[in-house]
Design a protein around this motif. Structure first.
Motif, mmCIF file in Angstrom:
data_model
loop_
_atom_site.group_PDB
_atom_site.id
_atom_site.type_symbol
_atom_site.label_atom_id
_atom_site.label_comp_id
_atom_site.label_asym_id
_atom_site.label_seq_id
_atom_site.Cartn_x
_atom_site.Cartn_y
_atom_site.Cartn_z
ATOM 1 N N UNK A 26 0.734 -1.363 0.127
ATOM 2 C CA UNK A 26 0.070 0.288 -0.003
ATOM 3 C C UNK A 26 0.907 1.370 0.018
ATOM 4 N N UNK A 27 1.763 1.108 0.764
ATOM 5 C CA UNK A 27 2.903 2.379 0.825
ATOM 6 C C UNK A 27 3.461 2.667 -0.694
ATOM 7 N N UNK A 28 3.775 1.475 -1.181
ATOM 8 C CA UNK A 28 4.582 1.585 -2.611
ATOM 9 C C UNK A 28 3.505 2.339 -3.703
ATOM 10 N N UNK A 29 2.146 1.571 -3.417
ATOM 11 C CA UNK A 29 1.228 2.251 -4.132
ATOM 12 C C UNK A 29 0.749 3.747 -4.220
ATOM 13 N N UNK A 64 6.614 14.183 10.306
ATOM 14 C CA UNK A 64 7.059 13.107 10.911
ATOM 15 C C UNK A 64 8.064 12.484 9.751
ATOM 16 N N UNK A 65 8.936 11.788 10.392
ATOM 17 C CA UNK A 65 9.896 10.682 9.494
ATOM 18 C C UNK A 65 9.237 10.547 8.313
ATOM 19 N N UNK A 66 7.949 9.681 8.463
ATOM 20 C CA UNK A 66 7.536 8.870 7.399
ATOM 21 C C UNK A 66 6.914 9.941 6.167
ATOM 22 N N UNK A 111 7.827 13.044 5.854
ATOM 23 C CA UNK A 111 9.135 13.941 5.340
ATOM 24 C C UNK A 111 9.667 13.120 4.093
ATOM 25 N N UNK A 112 9.996 11.753 4.318
ATOM 26 C CA UNK A 112 10.340 10.792 3.568
ATOM 27 C C UNK A 112 9.563 10.814 2.252
ATOM 28 N N UNK A 113 7.919 10.907 2.344
ATOM 29 C CA UNK A 113 7.001 10.762 1.179
ATOM 30 C C UNK A 113 7.269 12.014 0.670
ATOM 31 N N UNK A 114 7.398 13.176 1.097
ATOM 32 C CA UNK A 114 7.481 14.479 0.397
ATOM 33 C C UNK A 114 8.887 14.439 -0.347
ATOM 34 N N UNK A 115 9.927 13.880 0.053
ATOM 35 C CA UNK A 115 11.372 13.790 -0.580
ATOM 36 C C UNK A 115 11.034 12.691 -1.630
ATOM 37 N N UNK A 116 10.058 11.606 -1.757
ATOM 38 C CA UNK A 116 10.012 10.774 -2.948
ATOM 39 C C UNK A 116 8.926 11.292 -3.878
ATOM 40 N N UNK A 117 8.250 12.372 -3.310
ATOM 41 C CA UNK A 117 7.108 12.829 -4.536
ATOM 42 C C UNK A 117 7.707 13.360 -5.565
ATOM 43 N N UNK A 173 13.927 16.787 16.745
ATOM 44 C CA UNK A 173 14.178 15.293 16.752
ATOM 45 C C UNK A 173 12.850 14.675 16.283
ATOM 46 N N UNK A 174 12.186 15.312 15.379
ATOM 47 C CA UNK A 174 11.231 14.366 14.713
ATOM 48 C C UNK A 174 11.261 14.698 13.084
#
Length: 333
Positions: free
Chosen positions: A81-84, A103-105, A107-113, A125-126
């Protein structure tokens, strides 16, 4: 602003959180919507809060994520689902991502966008700050600030200041009509409506069931008043006893759709509640709130409304029915 920014046309705003968090973030979403009035605004949000985004009319589209299922479901299914989700986000070709939660996840999604510009809340620390590349850095997270102001602080990097700190939700006409039909069915559409929300997310954070029964009885002595008791999905343990305990003078409203709940809150004069998502919904539609809060609870999560009385001068289980009755009558003046 000192930095020349492009004309952003396709913007993704990430706004996860519980119902109350999302309501408190609506002023930031409204500011983004108004500032980028000719751009397409998409909000990435949780399944339980997506309808609030629609009701507030702060986005053109929502990408809805069931975070609970991703967290608690089958690991391989969650990965799929995350890959999708990542593929879907990349396909939309956003040119700006604003992460209000950082949040970490997320932020990562924004980068991968694949978005050229990424603006993240600056959280100690977040947040993964190195994944943010906006030319102007928002101020560091101030944990003493009200939650709404922390969301608004992110927008300072866009040059947005002096933003209205509250947003009023007006439920759609269809939901208001459905609420009116329900109230007519009960024969109480012309009475002063006072709501009691019994839940609080966890039994230890609830004012006692017996106290709610007593305050309902006292408020019902004034024949102009009509008390309505609301039970959410987390209050299933109260349902079997509620009808008999509250008696004929009080109406126990079973679980409603979110849109109808908002419309019912819109019709209330006052809502008595603990610190819950429905309490924030009541505040967002302009209802007066009597908030039953634990002693010493922080004020940074409270609604930013004038018609608010907070009772927090003692432990929650020691708040008296008399205190609540006085507060309700004060707001009724």
């Amino acid at each position: 602003m000192a930095h020349e920014l492009p004309d952003f046309r396709n913007i993704l705003v990430i706004h996860f959180g519980q119902l109350g968090d999302v309501v408190l973030g609506l002023p930031a979403l409204r500011a983004i919507r108004d500032h980028f009035s000719s751009s397409k605004i998409t909000v990435l949000c949780g399944r339980s809060t997506s309808e609030i985004i629609r009701l507030a009319d702060v986005a053109d589209e929502e990408i809805v994520v069931d975070r609970v299922a991703l967290r608690d479901g089958n690991r391989f299914k969650s990965i799929a689902e995350i890959s999708k989700l990542v593929k879907d986000v990349r396909r939309r070709k956003f040119d700006l991502v604003i992460d209000l939660n950082s949040l970490y996840e997320t932020n990562l999604l924004g980068f991968l966008s694949g978005a050229m510009y990424r603006l993240y809340e600056n959280r100690e620390n977040r947040s993964l700050d190195r994944l943010s590349n906006f030319p102007v850095k928002p101020p560091a997270e101030d944990k003493a600030k009200h939650h709404t102001d922390r969301y608004l602080a992110v927008l300072e990097a866009l040059g947005l200041t002096y933003i209205e700190r509250s947003t009023i939700i007006v439920p759609p006409a269809s939901s208001v009509a459905a609420a009116s039909t329900l109230l007519k069915k009960y024969g109480v559409e012309n009475k002063v409506l006072i709501g009691l929300f019994l839940g609080a997310g966890h039994p230890t954070r609830r004012w006692s069931f017996e106290n709610f029964v007593e305050i309902a009885g006292r408020l019902s002595q004034n024949k102009r008043n009509q008390v309505l008791v609301f039970l959410g999905p987390e209050e299933s343990d109260m349902r079997s006893d509620a009808g008999k305990a509250f008696g004929d003078s009080t109406i126990v409203v079973e679980e409603l759709s979110l849109a109808l709940l908002v419309a019912m809150m819109y019709r209330l004069k006052i809502l008595v509640s603990g610190d819950t998502g429905p309490m924030h919904l009541g505040a967002a539609v302009g209802t007066g709130i009597v908030l039953l809060s634990e002693i010493g609870s922080p004020s940074i999560f409270r609604p930013l409304i004038e018609r608010l009385i907070v009772i927090d001068d003692r432990p929650l289980n020691q708040i008296t029915v008399e205190q609540v009755e006085i507060a309700v009558n004060e707001l009724l003046k």
